[in-house]
Design an enzyme around this catalytic site. Structure first.
Site, PDB file in Angstrom:
ATOM      1  N   LYS A  54       0.845  -1.203   0.000  1.00 59.60           N
ATOM      2  CA  LYS A  54       0.000   0.000   0.000  1.00 59.60           C
ATOM      3  C   LYS A  54       0.880   1.254   0.000  1.00 59.60           C
ATOM      4  O   LYS A  54       0.655   2.168  -0.777  1.00 59.60           O
ATOM      5  CB  LYS A  54      -0.886   0.018   1.242  1.00 59.60           C
ATOM      6  N   ASN A  55       1.894   1.273   0.854  1.00 59.10           N
ATOM      7  CA  ASN A  55       2.671   2.501   1.022  1.00 59.10           C
ATOM      8  C   ASN A  55       3.672   2.746  -0.092  1.00 59.10           C
ATOM      9  O   ASN A  55       4.370   3.762  -0.081  1.00 59.10           O
ATOM     10  CB  ASN A  55       3.351   2.503   2.395  1.00 59.10           C
ATOM     11  N   ARG A  59      -5.949  10.823   4.031  1.00 64.41           N
ATOM     12  CA  ARG A  59      -5.108  11.979   4.299  1.00 64.41           C
ATOM     13  C   ARG A  59      -3.778  11.895   3.553  1.00 64.41           C
ATOM     14  O   ARG A  59      -3.165  12.887   3.230  1.00 64.41           O
ATOM     15  CB  ARG A  59      -4.865  12.152   5.783  1.00 64.41           C
ATOM     16  N   CYS A  70      -5.547  12.188  11.880  1.00 61.47           N
ATOM     17  CA  CYS A  70      -6.218  10.893  11.727  1.00 61.47           C
ATOM     18  C   CYS A  70      -6.173  10.211  13.101  1.00 61.47           C
ATOM     19  O   CYS A  70      -5.821  10.820  14.103  1.00 61.47           O
ATOM     20  CB  CYS A  70      -5.519  10.043  10.675  1.00 61.47           C
ATOM     21  N   ARG A 128      -0.927  14.573  12.579  1.00 60.86           N
ATOM     22  CA  ARG A 128      -0.365  14.337  11.248  1.00 60.86           C
ATOM     23  C   ARG A 128      -0.065  15.648  10.502  1.00 60.86           C
ATOM     24  O   ARG A 128      -0.646  15.973   9.479  1.00 60.86           O
ATOM     25  CB  ARG A 128      -1.276  13.455  10.398  1.00 60.86           C
ATOM     26  N   PRO A 129       0.785  16.514  11.058  1.00 61.10           N
ATOM     27  CA  PRO A 129       1.119  17.785  10.387  1.00 61.10           C
ATOM     28  C   PRO A 129       1.785  17.557   9.032  1.00 61.10           C
ATOM     29  O   PRO A 129       2.302  16.471   8.757  1.00 61.10           O
ATOM     30  CB  PRO A 129       2.088  18.452  11.360  1.00 61.10           C
ATOM     31  N   ILE A 130       1.760  18.575   8.183  1.00 60.59           N
ATOM     32  CA  ILE A 130       2.428  18.489   6.871  1.00 60.59           C
ATOM     33  C   ILE A 130       3.416  19.645   6.688  1.00 60.59           C
ATOM     34  O   ILE A 130       3.766  20.000   5.557  1.00 60.59           O
ATOM     35  CB  ILE A 130       1.412  18.475   5.717  1.00 60.59           C
ATOM     36  N   ASP A 131       3.869  20.229   7.788  1.00 60.13           N
ATOM     37  CA  ASP A 131       4.799  21.365   7.701  1.00 60.13           C
ATOM     38  C   ASP A 131       6.063  21.031   6.919  1.00 60.13           C
ATOM     39  O   ASP A 131       6.576  21.864   6.148  1.00 60.13           O
ATOM     40  CB  ASP A 131       5.161  21.858   9.104  1.00 60.13           C
ATOM     41  N   LEU A 132       6.553  19.805   7.035  1.00 62.75           N
ATOM     42  CA  LEU A 132       7.783  19.427   6.309  1.00 62.75           C
ATOM     43  C   LEU A 132       7.509  19.328   4.811  1.00 62.75           C
ATOM     44  O   LEU A 132       8.343  19.728   3.984  1.00 62.75           O
ATOM     45  CB  LEU A 132       8.323  18.097   6.840  1.00 62.75           C
ATOM     46  N   ASP A 168       4.693   0.764  11.950  1.00 66.21           N
ATOM     47  CA  ASP A 168       3.508   0.076  11.436  1.00 66.21           C
ATOM     48  C   ASP A 168       3.426  -1.361  11.908  1.00 66.21           C
ATOM     49  O   ASP A 168       2.368  -1.988  11.799  1.00 66.21           O
ATOM     50  CB  ASP A 168       3.492   0.106   9.908  1.00 66.21           C
ATOM     51  N   ILE A 203       7.393   7.392  16.794  1.00 70.28           N
ATOM     52  CA  ILE A 203       7.011   8.039  15.538  1.00 70.28           C
ATOM     53  C   ILE A 203       5.699   8.798  15.651  1.00 70.28           C
ATOM     54  O   ILE A 203       5.612   9.967  15.280  1.00 70.28           O
ATOM     55  CB  ILE A 203       6.930   7.009  14.386  1.00 70.28           C
ATOM     56  N   ARG A 263      -8.339  -0.843   4.363  1.00 68.03           N
ATOM     57  CA  ARG A 263      -7.494   0.195   3.742  1.00 68.03           C
ATOM     58  C   ARG A 263      -6.159  -0.395   3.284  1.00 68.03           C
ATOM     59  O   ARG A 263      -5.570   0.081   2.318  1.00 68.03           O
ATOM     60  CB  ARG A 263      -7.234   1.332   4.743  1.00 68.03           C
TER      61      ARG A 263
HETATM   62  C1  EPZ Z   1       4.100   7.022   6.099  1.00 63.50           C
HETATM   63  O1  EPZ Z   1       3.316   8.022   6.706  1.00 63.50           O
HETATM   64  C2  EPZ Z   1       3.207   5.791   6.025  1.00 63.50           C
HETATM   65  N1  EPZ Z   1       2.033   6.066   5.206  1.00 63.50           N
HETATM   66  C3  EPZ Z   1       2.774   5.379   7.431  1.00 63.50           C
HETATM   67  O2  EPZ Z   1       2.030   4.170   7.303  1.00 63.50           O
HETATM   68  C4  EPZ Z   1       4.016   5.096   8.267  1.00 63.50           C
HETATM   69  O3  EPZ Z   1       3.630   4.787   9.584  1.00 63.50           O
HETATM   70  C5  EPZ Z   1       4.919   6.344   8.267  1.00 63.50           C
HETATM   71  O4  EPZ Z   1       5.247   6.716   6.910  1.00 63.50           O
HETATM   72  C6  EPZ Z   1       6.220   6.100   9.011  1.00 63.50           C
HETATM   73  O5  EPZ Z   1       6.898   5.033   8.446  1.00 63.50           O
HETATM   74  C7  EPZ Z   1       2.151   6.018   3.863  1.00 63.50           C
HETATM   75  O6  EPZ Z   1       3.206   5.790   3.313  1.00 63.50           O
HETATM   76  C8  EPZ Z   1       0.894   6.281   3.075  1.00 63.50           C
HETATM   77  P1  EPZ Z   1       6.099  10.498   8.192  1.00 63.50           P
HETATM   78  P2  EPZ Z   1       3.842   9.569   6.722  1.00 63.50           P
HETATM   79  O7  EPZ Z   1       5.919  11.717   7.381  1.00 63.50           O
HETATM   80  O8  EPZ Z   1       4.493   9.874   5.446  1.00 63.50           O
HETATM   81  C9  EPZ Z   1       5.677  13.733  11.648  1.00 63.50           C
HETATM   82  C10 EPZ Z   1       0.250   2.704   7.695  1.00 63.50           C
HETATM   83  O9  EPZ Z   1      -0.162   2.165   8.728  1.00 63.50           O
HETATM   84  N2  EPZ Z   1       5.582  14.708  10.546  1.00 63.50           N
HETATM   85  O10 EPZ Z   1       7.370   9.736   8.088  1.00 63.50           O
HETATM   86  O11 EPZ Z   1       2.717  10.428   7.165  1.00 63.50           O
HETATM   87  C11 EPZ Z   1       4.438  12.862  11.716  1.00 63.50           C
HETATM   88  O12 EPZ Z   1       3.417  13.500  12.467  1.00 63.50           O
HETATM   89  C12 EPZ Z   1       0.648   4.164   7.723  1.00 63.50           C
HETATM   90  O13 EPZ Z   1       0.396   2.124   6.586  1.00 63.50           O
HETATM   91  C13 EPZ Z   1       5.628  16.062  10.840  1.00 63.50           C
HETATM   92  O14 EPZ Z   1       5.736  16.466  12.010  1.00 63.50           O
HETATM   93  O15 EPZ Z   1       4.915   9.475   7.889  1.00 63.50           O
HETATM   94  C14 EPZ Z   1       4.933  11.610  12.382  1.00 63.50           C
HETATM   95  O16 EPZ Z   1       4.949  11.828  13.785  1.00 63.50           O
HETATM   96  C15 EPZ Z   1       0.415   4.820   9.076  1.00 63.50           C
HETATM   97  N3  EPZ Z   1       5.528  16.960   9.825  1.00 63.50           N
HETATM   98  C16 EPZ Z   1       6.367  11.492  11.879  1.00 63.50           C
HETATM   99  O17 EPZ Z   1       6.714  12.800  11.383  1.00 63.50           O
HETATM  100  C17 EPZ Z   1       5.393  16.561   8.520  1.00 63.50           C
HETATM  101  O18 EPZ Z   1       5.319  17.434   7.621  1.00 63.50           O
HETATM  102  C18 EPZ Z   1       6.573  10.482  10.762  1.00 63.50           C
HETATM  103  O19 EPZ Z   1       5.751  10.884   9.709  1.00 63.50           O
HETATM  104  C19 EPZ Z   1       5.343  15.174   8.242  1.00 63.50           C
HETATM  105  C20 EPZ Z   1       5.451  14.270   9.264  1.00 63.50           C
END
Ligand code: EPZ
Length: 416
Positions: free
Chosen positions: A22-23, A92, A116, A121-125, A305, A327, A397
């Site tokens: 999926k990812n 999301r 979620c 789940r911020p997107i600032d990065l 995960d 995480i 999902r």
């Molecule tokens: C991906 O999510 C995966 N989803 C997640 O899988 C997985 O748990 C995660 O990576 C970590 O491996 C998909 O690929 C669709 P991150 P993502 O950005 O990209 C914080 C599942 O169960 N963060 O590496 O959202 C965030 O809040 C799902 O299949 C910021 O602060 O993960 C988190 O605490 C769940 N600002 C941490 O970083 C940002 O702009 C890791 O997030 C982005 C993230």
């Protein structure tokens, strides 16, 4: 299908091929719009998250259809750059379309994906890397209005190795003039699969799997056929179920190296593990032992995960195991449901202490999120009696056919 009914206690035996990831397929579907032509994805899993991405692609003006077992996208007719709120709310992680829409169209508009079950789940990065590439992004009224008349490649350092932000940066950089160098990039295997897909499309991306990824933007693209990599978390889930219930299972179409931290933990818990080319065999007598402390971390650390499903496998183990979830802020929502089955788990902030109990009892439980739901499958396989699992839309999902898969391994499982 509204719920799953599991009669626990059966040993799991048999061989199972692992579905596509999926990812990996979600960012690849976003990447498919970079090419004004055809993309054929083989081994694409039938998941509700994939269907949500298909609806987004069609909204943008692409064709996206299943042809036999393949998912075929034709992005030649793309004529929109917005993702409406109702489609963003379905999934999301649709935010990963932001980079590719900007690269292809020069504009992008979508509602803020919001949080979620796992937390805010911020997107600032994501926004920071896109702005560094030259995108103009206004956040107003919960909406992101973005322009990118000219994206310029440059060196960008991510403040943390965010998977999604790394993927968005790669996709936007494919549309930028010149070279982009991403430092402190995420190293997850799904990013390697995205790189393989992009290179097959004609893009120039290298370094995936390391912390430094280089992208040469604006390369000519071509039709592409790609096989989606196996899902390492689905593989971890079924190994955890066999470890918990006892038995001997073989997974095929799997990359053992992608889940080596999970198989190492299961081996430490007392399972026998054999890993070969494209296959993993696990043997377990069912009652495992505690394994000290499990700390989730970015790849190649222990995957967040897989935290819930490993926890579920250890519920009947001897002794106590400490989990530290580094995480996500809120990734123990499955604990209350597991405790309804007789588990002994105590949570304090990011730490969960699991103390093994002699047996688990089947109960009526509900999925709280995708991997929390998978943990209920693992616990139900090991419990005595019947476990009824509700809200299984969470599981759908990310798992293509959990009932069929577990039945193929000998579980007494059905849908209700
Ligand atoms: C991906 O999510 C995966 N989803 C997640 O899988 C997985 O748990 C995660 O990576 C970590 O491996 C998909 O690929 C669709 P991150 P993502 O950005 O990209 C914080 C599942 O169960 N963060 O590496 O959202 C965030 O809040 C799902 O299949 C910021 O602060 O993960 C988190 O605490 C769940 N600002 C941490 O970083 C940002 O702009 C890791 O997030 C982005 C993230």
């Amino acid at each position: 299908m509204s719920h799953i009914i599991l009669q626990g206690g059966a040993r799991l035996e048999g061989t199972l091929p692992v579905q596509g990831a999926k990812n990996s397929v979600l960012p690849i579907l976003a990447a498919s719009i970079l090419h004004p032509g055809r993309t054929v994805l083989q081994g694409c899993p039938h998941l509700s998250d994939v269907e949500a991405s298909i609806r987004i692609l069609r909204h943008l003006g692409c064709r996206a259809d299943w042809e036999g077992g393949d998912l075929v996208v034709d992005a030649s007719g793309i004529d929109r750059w917005d993702i409406p709120d109702h489609l963003m709310r379905e999934m999301r992680s649709s935010v990963v379309f932001l980079g590719s829409i900007l690269a292809r169209m020069g504009w992008a508009e979508m509602s803020h994906p919001g949080g979620c079950e796992l937390g805010p789940r911020p997107i600032d990065l994501h926004l920071a890397v896109l702005r560094q590439l030259g995108a103009g992004i206004r956040e107003e009224g919960g909406c992101l209005r973005c322009t990118a008349q000219r994206l310029e490649g440059r060196e960008i350092t991510l403040s943390m190795p965010s998977v999604g932000a790394t993927e968005n940066a790669i996709l936007a950089a494919c549309g930028a003039y010149g070279e982009t160098v991403l430092l402190n990039a995420a190293r997850e295997p799904e990013i390697g699969d995205l790189q393989d897909f992009l290179c097959a499309m004609g893009c120039q991306v290298k370094g995936a799997g390391s912390s430094t990824i280089c992208i040469q933007g604006r390369q000519p693209t071509r039709d592409v056929r790609h096989t989606v990599m196996p899902d390492r978390i689905v593989a971890a889930t079924y190994l955890a179920a066999a470890a918990a219930a006892g038995g001997e299972v073989e997974l095929t179409q799997v990359h053992p190296g992608h889940l080596s931290t999970v198989t190492a933990a299961l081996h430490a818990a007392g399972c026998q593990i054999y890993s070969g080319e494209g296959r993993i065999v696990l043997r377990s007598e069912g009652r495992l032992r505690s394994i000290g402390t499990v700390r989730t971390a970015p790849y190649p650390g222990f995957p967040t995960d897989a935290q819930a499903v490993l926890m579920a496998a250890l519920l009947r183990g001897h002794g106590s195991t400490v989990f530290v979830e580094n995480i996500f802020e809120n990734r123990y929502r499955h604990v209350d449901e597991l405790c309804r089955m007789g588990a002994d788990i105590r949570v304090a902030d990011r730490v969960a202490v699991v103390t093994g109990v002699p047996c688990l009892c089947g109960a009526s439980v509900r999925c709280t999120d995708l991997r929390g739901g998978a943990a209920l499958l693992v616990a139900g396989a090991a419990a005595q009696g019947e476990t009824r699992i509700g809200d299984i839309f969470h599981i759908q999902r990310g798992y293509q056919d959990p009932v069929g898969d577990l039945r193929q391994l000998g579980a007494r499982i059905e849908t209700g």
